[in-house]
Design a protein around this motif. Structure first.
Motif, PDB file in Angstrom:
ATOM      1  N   LEU A 135       0.826  -1.206   0.000  1.00 47.08           N
ATOM      2  CA  LEU A 135       0.000   0.000   0.000  1.00 47.08           C
ATOM      3  C   LEU A 135       0.862   1.258   0.000  1.00 47.08           C
ATOM      4  N   SER A 136       1.993   1.207   0.696  1.00 48.72           N
ATOM      5  CA  SER A 136       2.864   2.376   0.842  1.00 48.72           C
ATOM      6  C   SER A 136       4.006   2.407  -0.169  1.00 48.72           C
ATOM      7  N   GLY A 137       4.078   1.410  -1.038  1.00 48.57           N
ATOM      8  CA  GLY A 137       5.148   1.378  -2.026  1.00 48.57           C
ATOM      9  C   GLY A 137       6.512   1.084  -1.430  1.00 48.57           C
ATOM     10  N   LEU A 138       6.540   0.276  -0.373  1.00 47.37           N
ATOM     11  CA  LEU A 138       7.786  -0.057   0.308  1.00 47.37           C
ATOM     12  C   LEU A 138       8.203  -1.494   0.014  1.00 47.37           C
ATOM     13  N   THR A 139       9.460  -1.780   0.276  1.00 45.58           N
ATOM     14  CA  THR A 139      10.032  -3.082  -0.022  1.00 45.58           C
ATOM     15  C   THR A 139      10.314  -3.846   1.260  1.00 45.58           C
TER      16      THR A 139
END
Length: 209
Positions: free
Chosen positions: A109-113
């Motif tokens: 959702l937050s575009g994190l890895t």
């Protein structure tokens, strides 16, 4: 009571547009907690009631106001990771606090890895320059002075592994300001960024310099 002092008893309300308690006890570091349930469903959420509680062994803790996914997951697995929230990651951190169902992966959702941890099974935020791997030591439901419990839980965890970006170690000393940590203030939207201009040194009496 002097006119220049605003006095109130919390049980009777504060009489202000916004509760000042959070603003007074602050700014506070952010508990950006990654967790997963017994089936491996991931969760990532920021908690503003967070701090360190012990030095050796290192123990950190955060408070879940209400029974949230992080608490449910940690009860199931006994593990969580803390990830440093920084100014470059502020928007992603804020996105991860969206009110969504437990089936939603806040990393996506937050575009994190995600990045695998070394000791625990819970992944960390790859973009964060500092993270702690933690194993739960205690989960305590909070209570009032009269002994009645409230729907809030303090989750304490021993830090069993630490990850630090080498660029933040200056001559072997961790440079707090260089990480650009963000801190939660009061009101509905106040945050602070810590920078080198805020630094001053003050040694304890009798300390070796």
């Amino acid at each position: 009571m002097p006119d220049d002092i605003h006095y109130y008893e919390p049980a009777n309300g504060h009489g202000l547009p916004h509760d000042p308690f959070n603003a007074i006890v602050g700014p506070r570091p952010i508990g950006w907690i990654s967790s997963q349930d017994a089936d491996g469903h991931l969760n990532l959420a920021p908690y503003s009631f967070f701090t360190a509680f012990n030095y050796i062994p290192p123990i950190i803790g955060f408070s879940s106001i209400g029974r949230k996914d992080s608490l449910n997951n940690i009860e199931q697995t006994g593990e969580f990771a803390w990830n440093l929230a920084t100014r470059p990651l502020a928007e992603q951190m804020n996105q991860s606090c969206a009110m969504v169902g437990p089936e939603v992966n806040e990393f996506e959702l937050s575009g994190l890895t995600t990045v695998a941890s070394k000791v625990i099974s819970v992944p960390r935020v790859a973009e964060s320059p500092v993270s702690f791997e933690c194993k739960v030591t205690q989960i305590i439901q909070l209570q009032r002075a009269d002994g009645n419990v409230v729907p809030s839980w303090l989750i304490l965890g021993e830090v069993v592994a630490v990850h630090i970006a080498r660029k933040l170690l200056k001559d072997g000393v961790y440079d707090t300001a260089a990480a650009e940590p963000i801190l939660r203030g009061g009101g509905p939207a106040d945050y602070f960024q810590l920078g080198p201009e805020a630094l001053f040194k003050m040694y304890r009496p009798g300390a070796v310099r």
